[in-house]
Design an enzyme around this catalytic site. Structure first.
Site, PDB file in Angstrom:
ATOM      1  N   HIS A  58       0.868  -1.187   0.000  1.00 51.64           N
ATOM      2  CA  HIS A  58       0.000   0.000   0.000  1.00 51.64           C
ATOM      3  C   HIS A  58       0.900   1.231   0.000  1.00 51.64           C
ATOM      4  CE1 HIS A  58      -2.866   2.937   1.696  1.00 51.64           C
ATOM      5  NE2 HIS A  58      -3.832   2.106   1.368  1.00 51.64           N
ATOM      6  N   ASP A  82       3.021  -4.363   8.249  1.00 50.17           N
ATOM      7  CA  ASP A  82       1.762  -3.651   8.055  1.00 50.17           C
ATOM      8  C   ASP A  82       0.641  -4.669   8.215  1.00 50.17           C
ATOM      9  OD1 ASP A  82      -0.558  -2.509   7.074  1.00 50.17           O
ATOM     10  OD2 ASP A  82       0.315  -1.784   5.201  1.00 50.17           O
ATOM     11  N   GLN A  85      -4.516  -5.335   7.000  1.00 46.92           N
ATOM     12  CA  GLN A  85      -5.429  -6.272   6.358  1.00 46.92           C
ATOM     13  C   GLN A  85      -5.412  -7.665   6.989  1.00 46.92           C
ATOM     14  OE1 GLN A  85      -7.612  -5.412   4.117  1.00 46.92           O
ATOM     15  NE2 GLN A  85      -6.879  -3.345   3.757  1.00 46.92           N
ATOM     16  N   LYS A 101     -10.698  -0.797  10.124  1.00 46.26           N
ATOM     17  CA  LYS A 101     -10.743  -1.971   9.259  1.00 46.26           C
ATOM     18  C   LYS A 101     -11.125  -3.228  10.025  1.00 46.26           C
ATOM     19  CE  LYS A 101      -7.325  -0.129   5.992  1.00 46.26           C
ATOM     20  NZ  LYS A 101      -8.207   0.074   4.837  1.00 46.26           N
ATOM     21  N   CYS A 156      -4.708   2.424  -3.826  1.00 50.23           N
ATOM     22  CA  CYS A 156      -3.508   2.972  -3.173  1.00 50.23           C
ATOM     23  C   CYS A 156      -2.328   2.016  -3.322  1.00 50.23           C
ATOM     24  CB  CYS A 156      -3.760   3.276  -1.702  1.00 50.23           C
ATOM     25  SG  CYS A 156      -4.960   4.591  -1.431  1.00 50.23           S
TER      26      CYS A 156
END
Length: 412
Positions: free
Chosen positions: A122, A200, A203, A226, A371
């Site tokens: 991202h 990261d 997700q 999220k 993104c």
């Protein structure tokens, strides 16, 4: 048993109609809907507990502080950090990565040193490093991916790590491909070379159990919105030894120990990185969302979403000229390297046209580059249509999506 229809009752927005059709919300990788328990918890705090935290001796301030710090402990337990001091509240994954990029590069890197990312990142895990490259002359390298959307093997990754590599920064799960990266193996590989790792987790945290001690990553970032929590709140986990080394990211109230005209000394962890009034109501909302997830069971959620993803990709095979990006979700009957995301294009139909027409059928999907411009370049497209699943989605909604794609395709 996992009762998805009962779960849907916790999300009133799912009963909405769009253009006279039942809402089919499949844009969960962008943001999830919020259960009533989260909304009720935040409303209750604003109505009855609202006061600034940490600074007050009066009852409301103490009560708000207790809720805020209880939320920190909830987060700690959720990702199995060793200490609450390793949990830093931020505005989201983006700010968490920017914090590390700024503080780590300032104190640990010099011109010519390298940060290694991947082709599937991202923008939030690309642009902060590029900004530091412009300021400090560091080098940003990127690991390639295969045509199937998988990261190159560990042997190949090793060739990208040199004596100038100071940090490996990788997505746990791709927001476009759904690829689940072998983070634990990559951390081990990097640590053997003395290289710390930032993950990261934006997700991954909504969909699977995360254990930062088991992963052994040095930093882990994720967002509340999220994972069924409020917007504007996120988390940076950092190993205590690393957070102690890094300088503050911002200056102001709350993060100071003492200020004189000659010198300022800073608070202990984690407050050193939390300048200003925190969003203490949002932290309570995040903790409530985490408790909600845990009440359903992360294993059950993952199994439900894996089956939805498998079913969706299976049903999409009936659509002529469809191209699905990323790995297959099932190998020998088990989930393999694939999270709850299906990105696709159909023939020469522009992704924006497909998304716009699906919207008129009440189906909310994401279109564009997500993104992830470098990944789009690698895939050779300007964008894709992305359907992303959550714990409240159903096979019937998948059927509606597939029927909608068929209908739109026939219009072209």
């Amino acid at each position: 048993m996992y009762d998805v229809l009962k779960i849907r009752d916790d999300f009133p927005i799912l009963k909405r109609e769009i253009y006279g059709r039942p809402l089919v919300y499949l844009d969960n990788a962008a943001t999830t809907q919020k259960p009533l328990c989260v909304l009720d918890a935040m409303r209750e705090e604003y109505l009855n507990v609202n006061a600034n935290v940490h600074r007050g001796v009066h009852y409301l301030s103490q009560q708000a502080t207790d809720l805020h710090e209880a939320a920190r402990e909830t987060v700690r337990a959720f990702i199995n950090a060793r200490k609450a001091e390793e949990i830093v509240f931020t505005r989201g994954t983006t700010e968490a990565i920017n914090l590390v990029a700024s503080s780590f590069c300032e104190s640990q890197m010099k011109a010519g040193d390298e940060v290694v990312v991947t082709d599937m990142e991202h923008h939030s895990n690309i642009v902060p490093w590029q900004l530091q490259a412009e300021k400090r002359g560091i080098v940003v390298k990127h690991l390639p991916i295969t045509d199937e959307g998988l990261l190159v093997g560990c042997d190949s990754v090793a060739t990208y790590l040199t004596e100038r590599t100071k940090l490996l920064s990788i997505a746990h799960v791709s927001n476009v491909l759904g690829t689940i990266n072998p983070v634990k193996q990559l951390v081990k590989l990097a640590h053997e070379r003395g290289i710390p790792v930032l993950v990261d987790g934006a997700q991954s945290t909504p969909h699977m159990k995360v254990d930062v001690q088991d992963l052994d990553c040095d930093f882990f970032a994720f967002s509340g919105h999220k994972m069924y929590g409020p917007t504007g709140i996120g988390v940076l986990y950092g190993k205590e030894e690393w957070l102690e080394k890094l300088p503050p990211y911002q200056g102001g109230g709350e993060m100071i120990d003492k200020v004189t005209w000659e010198k300022t000394t800073f608070e202990r962890l984690p407050f050193k990185f939390e300048a200003g009034t925190p969003d203490y109501v949002a932290t309570h909302g995040l903790a409530t969302a985490i408790n909600y997830l845990c009440s359903l069971g992360l294993d059950s959620i993952e199994a439900h979403e894996t089956e939805l993803t498998r079913y969706c990709m299976e049903q999409m095979q009936t659509i002529p000229n469809i191209h699905i990006y990323g790995p297959c979700p099932v190998v020998d009957g088990t989930a393999a390297n694939k999270d709850a995301v299906v990105s696709f294009n159909v023939g020469d139909i522009h992704h924006l046209d497909m998304g716009t027409l699906l919207d008129r059928l009440g189906i909310a999907v994401r279109t564009g580059h997500h993104c992830a411009h470098p990944l789009m370049d690698r895939l050779g497209v300007t964008g894709t249509v992305r359907a992303s699943f959550a714990l409240y989605n159903t096979k019937e909604e998948v059927d509606t999506l597939v029927e909608g794609i068929h209908r739109v395709s026939k219009m072209f």
